[in-house]
Scaffold this motif. Structure first.
Motif, PDB file in Angstrom:
ATOM      1  N   LYS A 164       1.070   5.026  50.155  1.00 34.90           N
ATOM      2  CA  LYS A 164       2.588   5.169  50.332  1.00 34.90           C
ATOM      3  C   LYS A 164       3.211   6.366  50.406  1.00 34.90           C
ATOM      4  O   LYS A 164       4.367   6.752  50.960  1.00 34.90           O
ATOM      5  N   PHE A 165       2.435   7.566  50.123  1.00 32.39           N
ATOM      6  CA  PHE A 165       2.881   9.048  50.422  1.00 32.39           C
ATOM      7  C   PHE A 165       3.137   9.056  51.951  1.00 32.39           C
ATOM      8  O   PHE A 165       4.002  10.030  52.253  1.00 32.39           O
ATOM      9  N   LYS A 166       2.032   8.700  52.821  1.00 31.21           N
ATOM     10  CA  LYS A 166       2.418   8.919  54.276  1.00 31.21           C
ATOM     11  C   LYS A 166       3.850   8.215  54.552  1.00 31.21           C
ATOM     12  O   LYS A 166       4.602   8.878  55.298  1.00 31.21           O
ATOM     13  N   ILE A 167       4.096   6.993  54.086  1.00 31.64           N
ATOM     14  CA  ILE A 167       5.518   6.367  54.230  1.00 31.64           C
ATOM     15  C   ILE A 167       6.633   7.276  53.790  1.00 31.64           C
ATOM     16  O   ILE A 167       7.624   7.621  54.518  1.00 31.64           O
ATOM     17  N   VAL A 168       6.430   7.884  52.809  1.00 30.92           N
ATOM     18  CA  VAL A 168       7.666   8.668  51.904  1.00 30.92           C
ATOM     19  C   VAL A 168       8.106   9.640  52.872  1.00 30.92           C
ATOM     20  O   VAL A 168       9.315   9.881  53.040  1.00 30.92           O
ATOM     21  N   GLN A 169       7.324  10.708  53.515  1.00 31.48           N
ATOM     22  CA  GLN A 169       7.813  11.689  54.436  1.00 31.48           C
ATOM     23  C   GLN A 169       8.390  11.298  55.603  1.00 31.48           C
ATOM     24  O   GLN A 169       9.443  11.800  56.048  1.00 31.48           O
ATOM     25  N   LYS A 170       8.073  10.215  56.195  1.00 27.80           N
ATOM     26  CA  LYS A 170       8.688   9.391  57.252  1.00 27.80           C
ATOM     27  C   LYS A 170      10.094   9.153  57.006  1.00 27.80           C
ATOM     28  O   LYS A 170      11.085   9.002  57.626  1.00 27.80           O
ATOM     29  N   LEU A 171      10.174   8.405  55.980  1.00 30.14           N
ATOM     30  CA  LEU A 171      11.441   7.995  55.286  1.00 30.14           C
ATOM     31  C   LEU A 171      12.399   8.973  55.007  1.00 30.14           C
ATOM     32  O   LEU A 171      13.506   8.961  55.246  1.00 30.14           O
ATOM     33  N   ILE A 172      11.831  10.362  54.724  1.00 33.37           N
ATOM     34  CA  ILE A 172      12.640  11.249  54.345  1.00 33.37           C
ATOM     35  C   ILE A 172      13.249  11.804  55.482  1.00 33.37           C
ATOM     36  O   ILE A 172      14.396  12.087  55.725  1.00 33.37           O
ATOM     37  N   ASP A 173      12.314  11.919  56.577  1.00 32.13           N
ATOM     38  CA  ASP A 173      12.973  12.422  58.059  1.00 32.13           C
ATOM     39  C   ASP A 173      14.090  11.361  58.315  1.00 32.13           C
ATOM     40  O   ASP A 173      14.955  11.727  59.054  1.00 32.13           O
ATOM     41  N   ARG A 174      13.901  10.173  58.241  1.00 29.14           N
ATOM     42  CA  ARG A 174      14.912   9.055  58.555  1.00 29.14           C
ATOM     43  C   ARG A 174      16.139   9.514  57.885  1.00 29.14           C
ATOM     44  O   ARG A 174      17.419   9.278  58.365  1.00 29.14           O
TER      45      ARG A 174
ATOM     46  N   ALA B  22      18.688   3.449  55.009  1.00 20.17           N
ATOM     47  CA  ALA B  22      17.647   4.547  54.824  1.00 20.17           C
ATOM     48  C   ALA B  22      17.341   5.063  53.306  1.00 20.17           C
ATOM     49  O   ALA B  22      16.159   5.356  52.899  1.00 20.17           O
ATOM     50  N   ASN B  23      18.361   4.944  52.657  1.00 20.09           N
ATOM     51  CA  ASN B  23      18.435   5.463  51.182  1.00 20.09           C
ATOM     52  C   ASN B  23      17.617   4.502  50.511  1.00 20.09           C
ATOM     53  O   ASN B  23      16.691   4.691  49.417  1.00 20.09           O
ATOM     54  N   ARG B  24      17.940   3.194  50.492  1.00 18.77           N
ATOM     55  CA  ARG B  24      17.417   2.008  49.800  1.00 18.77           C
ATOM     56  C   ARG B  24      15.790   2.065  50.292  1.00 18.77           C
ATOM     57  O   ARG B  24      14.902   1.955  49.269  1.00 18.77           O
ATOM     58  N   ASP B  25      15.251   2.243  51.485  1.00 20.00           N
ATOM     59  CA  ASP B  25      13.862   2.041  51.933  1.00 20.00           C
ATOM     60  C   ASP B  25      13.063   3.397  51.089  1.00 20.00           C
ATOM     61  O   ASP B  25      11.895   3.164  50.755  1.00 20.00           O
ATOM     62  N   LEU B  26      13.792   4.531  51.140  1.00 23.04           N
ATOM     63  CA  LEU B  26      13.012   5.560  50.547  1.00 23.04           C
ATOM     64  C   LEU B  26      12.956   5.386  49.018  1.00 23.04           C
ATOM     65  O   LEU B  26      11.688   5.757  48.303  1.00 23.04           O
ATOM     66  N   THR B  27      14.096   4.742  48.436  1.00 21.01           N
ATOM     67  CA  THR B  27      13.958   4.567  47.096  1.00 21.01           C
ATOM     68  C   THR B  27      12.967   3.614  46.453  1.00 21.01           C
ATOM     69  O   THR B  27      12.311   3.682  45.573  1.00 21.01           O
ATOM     70  N   LYS B  28      12.803   2.508  47.187  1.00 21.51           N
ATOM     71  CA  LYS B  28      11.949   1.413  47.300  1.00 21.51           C
ATOM     72  C   LYS B  28      10.507   2.048  47.155  1.00 21.51           C
ATOM     73  O   LYS B  28       9.797   1.548  46.184  1.00 21.51           O
ATOM     74  N   VAL B  29      10.065   2.546  48.041  1.00 17.64           N
ATOM     75  CA  VAL B  29       8.650   3.385  48.218  1.00 17.64           C
ATOM     76  C   VAL B  29       8.666   4.336  47.067  1.00 17.64           C
ATOM     77  O   VAL B  29       7.512   4.360  46.496  1.00 17.64           O
ATOM     78  N   SER B  30       9.745   5.188  47.021  1.00 20.66           N
ATOM     79  CA  SER B  30       9.583   6.017  45.688  1.00 20.66           C
ATOM     80  C   SER B  30       9.337   5.347  44.370  1.00 20.66           C
ATOM     81  O   SER B  30       8.365   5.991  43.704  1.00 20.66           O
TER      82      SER B  30
END
Length: 751
Positions: A355-365, A396-404
């Motif tokens: 999930k950590f790999k996904i977080v940084q890409k979602l922050i980019d988004r 975009a915010n929801r996706d990042l929040t969900k993973v976080s």
């Protein structure tokens, strides 16, 4: 290409890291020493009233005679050799009288200046002798009071036959004879040794305390001094540990911040060297995230590594070793706890790491969406798309929040689970240790110390847990930073570049140039050939997307030509450095950019040494004087980020003034007059003709009126040159140009 490694940034800080490791090792040892001293305070200071050794510092002569009954010849020689008899006739009698008041009535043996090793050599024998005599004294006291006791010992005589009104020494003479005294001693010692060496020493210490009380030694003072000494050492060690902690924190902060600063600087420098092709592969939002958030993650990782990665193993391993030294019988309790902690950490790591790999890409988004919304706010409002953009941002915010949240929930589980393990561990140690204390195989202080060591071991794993929270995400950030640092710019200087000849003329020649964007399927420019001479204007005109801007962007080497060559003064631009090339160019891009500051600071961006007169002339030539000097601030007028507080035309004119201030031999104006009205456009072109008379002038435009007086007009269509000549020539030879001219100048005439 040599791959850049993040670890190289730690090299300048190796001395600081080494010093931090030394301090952490010292801190860990100081922290691990505290339970030992606490154990000593409980066991020795309180239970043993400060008496540390089974070897008494002083003993009555009569008591020594009792011990002699059970000594072997070797022990008698050893003990008598380390004790001196003090009587009322001894030279140092007065010196000892104050310490041992019994000397008034009875002579005593005093331990001579024996070394620590001598005392340690005496302890086994004295422990057994003091225990034997003390035990027999207890039996004697019981017989004197007609108390029946179960000694649990096979003494080899009938106690009922001993007269009740006799001295203890007579009792010893009655029960002890040379033939069986060794057997009796071994029987008594074996009886207590079966309970453990701890019990044997405890009985001996009780005997020593009783002897000290008999000879008048101040036991309370000994107890107080021992506790104060041990407590003082604990306070000193705590203070030293605090100093080490603060120092290591400072070193870790300095190391991590220094590394982050260098990484951030190198990333920025690397991005500065990127061509437009590299910018196409890395989005602006991603580069911003990598330069800020990712570097911050690495900074946190370095701090955690320096502060905890070295400290936690020392504490964990040291705690295990010292705990087993205190109570090896309870090793299995710590072993089970450690095993459970390792399984817990590994489980969380395996689940959370992807999930950590996904977080940084979602922050980019999220950064991309935020940046587009902020920069395009006027367009969004104009088309009433606020709701759509809000939904886009919310997604975009929801996706990042969900993973976080998923990651945080996993991490949150760890703390209560570790606290549960720690509490169960505490209960197990107290339950099992209390039985050990009751059986006499362990002292209370040792159990307390073992408990503290167990807590230190668990705390070490808590630190490891923190590392597992930071390190996975930081490792993703490391890879993202390495991607930037290891991206080789597609446009770079050759090993041995050439120099432009002096004097520099500025003649530009395209020879059969074709160009294709990276990863594109076909060329966007096809076999472009022309020559632009100094002192002349060469203009490019054509339909939108015909390749006008692409041609002029090849000259500063924002892109590299796919085929053919571009020469300036007969030298291929790929054979000179990019710095030397761009130093000869005055460039006004299609998208004008102003930086936050003032009008003056933006103009000085091109020539920091320009005088006030040169600044004023550039502003006048660019037709910007009317709005610059019309206000009281003049050139001190503040410019907001991106120049949002000035109009499009004003921004264009300031960009032109900036290029003029550099006074280069080659000017490139990429559709730089589109926001100007016809009157200002005409005035600007007249002023430019006077100011740039000897320079090579390249202009990209959509307006025929702008290029009518150009010495050379190049007409483009779908990346190909379909016409070349003056305005009059093209009206006759180029149908496309004629159509453009007719459509724009029909009301004014064609010439």
């Amino acid at each position: 290409m040599v791959k850049k490694r993040i670890i190289k940034y730690a090299v300048p800080y190796l001395p600081m890291i080494f010093l931090a490791i030394v301090l952490l090792f010292a801190q860990a040892n100081l922290d691990l020493s505290l339970p030992d001293y606490l154990s000593d305070i409980v066991d020795t200071g309180i239970q043993q009233q400060g008496i540390e050794s089974t070897v008494p510092l002083g003993i009555r002569e009569t008591e020594m005679h009792k011990l002699e009954l059970f000594m072997t010849p070797e022990e008698e020689t050893l003990i008598k050799g380390n004790y001196s008899l003090i009587t009322n006739t001894s030279q140092n009698y007065e010196e000892y009288l104050e310490e041992y008041p019994i000397l008034v009535n009875e002579s005593i043996y005093v331990l001579s200046n024996a070394s620590k090793s001598d005392i340690e050599g005496l302890e086994p024998a004295m422990a057994e002798l003091m225990t034997v005599v003390f035990s027999l004294n207890q039996i004697y006291n019981a017989t004197q009071h007609n108390v029946t006791i179960d000694t649990g010992m096979d003494l080899g005589f009938d106690l009922t036959m001993f007269p009740t009104e006799s001295s203890f020494y007579q009792f010893l003479e009655f029960v002890v004879d040379p033939a069986n005294r060794t057997v009796m001693r071994e029987g008594i010692v074996e009886n207590f040794s079966a309970l453990g060496e701890t019990m044997l020493n405890q009985i001996a210490i009780v005997a020593v305390i009783a002897e000290y009380e008999a000879i008048g030694v101040d036991i309370d003072n000994i107890e107080l001094m021992f506790i104060l000494k041990s407590g003082g050492i604990m306070l000193l060690f705590t203070l030293l540990s605090v100093i080490a902690t603060v120092t290591v924190g400072f070193l870790a902060a300095k190391t991590s911040a220094g590394m982050a600063q260098k990484i951030r600087a190198d990333v920025f420098e690397q991005v500065e060297n990127f061509s437009s092709a590299e910018f196409d592969s890395f989005s602006t939002a991603s580069l911003i995230t990598r330069s800020t958030n990712d570097v911050t993650q690495i900074q946190m990782m370095v701090f955690i590594i320096v502060r905890m990665v070295f400290y936690a193993p020392i504490m964990g391993i040291g705690g295990v070793i010292r705990a087993l030294d205190k109570a090896s019988s309870m090793w299995w309790i710590v072993g089970i706890a450690v095993l459970l902690l390792i399984l817990l950490i590994l489980t969380v790591f395996i689940v959370a790491f992807p999930k950590f790999k996904i977080v940084q890409k979602l922050i980019d988004r999220l950064n991309l969406v935020s940046r587009e919304n902020l920069s395009g706010m006027m367009v969004i409002r104009a088309f009433n798309m606020q709701k759509n953009e809000e939904e886009r941002f919310e997604n975009a915010n929801r996706d990042l929040t969900k993973v976080s949240l998923f990651i945080n929930r996993i991490m949150v589980i760890m703390m209560p689970m570790m606290m549960l393990i720690m509490n169960v561990l505490t209960l197990a140690i107290i339950w099992y240790g209390s039985h050990e204390v009751a059986d006499g195989t362990m002292q209370v202080g040792d159990m307390i110390a073992f408990l503290q060591y167990a807590m230190q071991i668990v705390m070490a794993f808590l630190m490891v847990t923190m590392m597992f929270i930071i390190l996975p995400r930081a490792s993703v950030s490391v890879e993202r930073i390495k991607e930037v640092l290891n991206t080789e710019p597609s446009i770079k200087d050759i090993q041995n570049p050439k120099q432009f000849a002096s004097p520099f003329e500025g003649k530009i020649e395209f020879r059969d140039v074709s160009f294709r964007y990276p990863n594109a399927e076909k060329d966007i420019l096809h076999n472009i050939s022309f020559t632009a001479h100094p002192g002349q204007m060469t203009a490019f005109i054509g339909a939108t997307g015909s390749g006008k801007s692409t041609i002029v962007n090849l000259i500063p080497r924002f892109y590299e030509a796919s085929k053919g060559s571009i020469l300036i003064d007969g030298i291929n631009i790929q054979e000179v450095t990019q710095h030397d090339l761009r130093e000869k160019l005055g460039y006004v891009p299609q998208k004008n950019t102003l930086f936050s500051g003032t009008i003056e600071s933006n103009l000085l961006y091109a020539n920091e040494n320009a005088t006030q007169e040169e600044l004023k002339n550039a502003i006048i030539t660019a037709q910007a004087a009317e709005f610059v000097f019309a206000k009281d601030q003049g050139m001190s007028l503040a410019i907001s980020q991106g120049g949002t507080n000035v109009s499009g035309g004003q921004k264009q004119r300031l960009s032109i003034a900036r290029a003029l201030l550099e006074q280069p031999p080659i000017y490139i104006f990429d559709d730089s007059f589109s926001a100007l009205d016809f009157k200002t456009d005409a005035a600007l072109r007249r002023a430019l003709k006077q100011t740039t008379g000897n320079s090579t002038l390249l202009i990209v435009t959509q307006r025929v009126s702008t290029v009518m007086n150009a010495e050379q007009i190049i007409v483009l269509d779908e990346g190909r040159i379909i016409g070349k000549g003056t305005h009059e020539q093209l009206l006759e030879t180029c149908e496309t140009y004629k159509e453009i001219a007719v459509s724009q100048l029909a009301l004014e005439g064609l010439s």
